[in-house]
Scaffold this motif. Structure first.
Motif, short mmCIF file in Angstrom:
data_model
loop_
_atom_site.label_atom_id
_atom_site.label_comp_id
_atom_site.label_asym_id
_atom_site.label_seq_id
_atom_site.Cartn_x
_atom_site.Cartn_y
_atom_site.Cartn_z
N THR A 266 40.14 40.13 45.08
CA THR A 266 40.21 41.69 45.21
C THR A 266 39.52 42.39 45.86
O THR A 266 39.77 43.43 46.13
N LYS B 84 34.85 37.08 34.01
CA LYS B 84 36.68 37.05 33.66
C LYS B 84 36.54 37.20 32.64
O LYS B 84 37.47 37.61 31.63
N ILE C 120 41.41 40.52 30.52
CA ILE C 120 41.87 39.60 30.80
C ILE C 120 41.91 38.05 29.68
O ILE C 120 43.16 37.43 28.93
N TRP D 172 55.77 36.11 29.74
CA TRP D 172 54.39 34.64 30.79
C TRP D 172 53.92 34.19 29.73
O TRP D 172 53.60 35.13 29.02
N VAL E 102 49.38 39.47 33.05
CA VAL E 102 50.62 38.38 33.60
C VAL E 102 50.23 37.17 34.66
O VAL E 102 50.55 36.15 34.60
N ASP E 103 48.74 38.27 34.83
CA ASP E 103 47.62 37.08 36.46
C ASP E 103 47.26 35.66 34.85
O ASP E 103 46.38 35.03 35.85
N GLU F 16 47.07 32.49 35.98
CA GLU F 16 46.11 31.54 37.43
C GLU F 16 45.02 31.68 37.41
O GLU F 16 44.33 31.52 37.76
N VAL F 17 44.42 33.11 36.09
CA VAL F 17 42.64 33.06 36.27
C VAL F 17 42.49 32.16 35.86
O VAL F 17 41.51 31.13 36.28
N THR G 7 42.18 28.89 38.10
CA THR G 7 41.21 29.25 39.19
C THR G 7 39.77 28.68 38.29
O THR G 7 39.04 28.15 39.05
#
Length: 379
Positions: free
Chosen positions: A46, A205, A211, A269, A278-279, A282-283, A286
């Motif tokens: 981002t 991350k 996270i 989620w 919420v992500d 997805e993290v 990846t």
């Protein structure tokens, strides 16, 4: 912690050395990712900067240009029907000649015997998000033990994986991987640089508590017999006594074959009840994708030198097969993302390494695996 055979238990103690929960501390004084605590993280996809206390100096200092992993990859597999010799299940893969030594069953062995599903199966009382987070950290640490081997410098100051030996991040001639720069443009970088950037990106991350929460008080359990309000049911998030939640959301099926989208209800989620964002999934997907690419490079570029020469091929096979089993079971990798290592996955399905009930087995081409066994003289 989990029911395993004696051999797999020994294997877990040796290779998966941080087998407990990581919330509230652990090795490296609470830092979850490997590597010395110095350096800044690459900017995220981002474009925002992240500061962390566990980046690495395994490879030379990297320029600030590359900023995030690209989800694209360059493919050159010859898949035209007219180019496939009839009767050869391996022809689709366009493998080099001679074939890589790790596709010979004699060199695809493991350090233990047993069912790796016992290490990949989520305990019933562990919430799905917690289990995914645990797997991210453990597989990341396992992988980095092998990366250190190719990044450690010799007396002359060079490493096995360098700009001359590996000028691009590749997995054989058919697959190469790019990094996204600050302008979101895919750029090719040498493999050692890609891996170092990837390590710093993942560390940023994993060590980001927004996270990957580390407060033990935030742990959610899939089943809590001590709470009479929910003793008879399991909830993906929310509960009868959860502030702001009037209607509990029952969890969906929890079998290993259930997709993550089915495990989370509407407006929910995976990991929500344990404080994951919420992500989060997805993290993690990846991260697993990037770890897979590193494993693929290690096999294609460095299996013989240094791993076979150092008698590390069996430990690497053991870690990688466990990685593939876990990543597919918890939906961190999709079948098409396995392509760079598909022949080895086929071989492990055919020789019994992957249990028939596993998703990894379902992703395999058994005819191709059986063909590899026949080439190795295995009946």
């Amino acid at each position: 912690m989990y029911a395993t055979s004696p051999d797999l238990g020994t294997f877990a103690n040796k290779l998966f050395y941080s087998s407990g929960r990581f919330r509230g501390g652990g090795r490296n004084g609470g830092t979850k990712s490997p590597g010395p605590p110095n350096g800044a993280q690459p900017t995220s996809p981002t474009g925002t900067l992240q500061s962390s206390s566990s980046s690495t100096n395994l490879a030379p200092r990297m320029p600030p240009l590359p900023s995030s992993p690209s989800l694209s990859q360059t493919l050159s597999m010859d898949d035209s029907p007219g180019s496939l010799p009839s009767g050869d299940a391996l022809s689709f893969y366009n493998l080099p000649r001679p074939k890589p030594i790790w596709l010979n069953d004699s060199y695809a062995k493991h350090i233990v015997k047993g069912n790796f599903m016992t290490l990949s199966a989520r305990p019933k009382t562990v919430e799905q998000g917690e289990w995914i987070a645990h797997q991210v950290v453990e597989h990341y640490r396992n992988l980095w033990n092998f990366v250190r081997v190719i990044h450690d410098k010799d007396e002359d100051g060079t490493s096995i994986c360098n700009s001359q030996t590996c000028p691009r991040m590749s997995a054989g001639a058919n697959h190469s991987f790019t990094w996204l720069n600050a302008r979101k443009e895919p750029v090719e970088v040498p493999a050692h640089e890609y891996i170092s950037l990837m390590q710093r990106w993942i560390s940023g991350k994993v060590d980001n508590t927004a996270i990957f929460p580390t407060d033990p008080a935030g742990v959610s359990f899939a089943y809590n017999t001590g709470n009479p309000d929910i003793a008879s049911a399991t909830y993906a998030s929310g509960g009868l006594n959860t502030p702001g939640s009037n209607t509990p959301i029952p969890a969906g099926p929890t079998a290993l074959t259930t997709s993550l989208s089915q495990l989370a209800g509407p407006g929910d989620w995976v990991g929500k009840s344990s404080g994951f964002p919420v992500d989060f999934v997805e993290v993690c997907q990846t991260i697993f994708r990037q770890m897979f690419r590193v494993y693929a490079h290690l096999y294609w570029a460095h299996f013989i030198d240094p791993f076979y020469h150092l008698s590390l091929e069996k430990p690497m096979n053991s870690c990688f097969s466990h990685f593939v089993l876990t990543a597919t079971e918890i939906d961190m990798l999709k079948p098409h993302e396995l392509e760079p290592m598909q022949p080895l996955i086929d071989l492990w399905a055919a020789n019994g390494t992957f249990p028939k009930e596993s998703k990894a087995y379902a992703c395999a081409n058994l005819k191709a695996g059986e063909r590899l066994l026949s080439l190795a003289g295995v009946n």
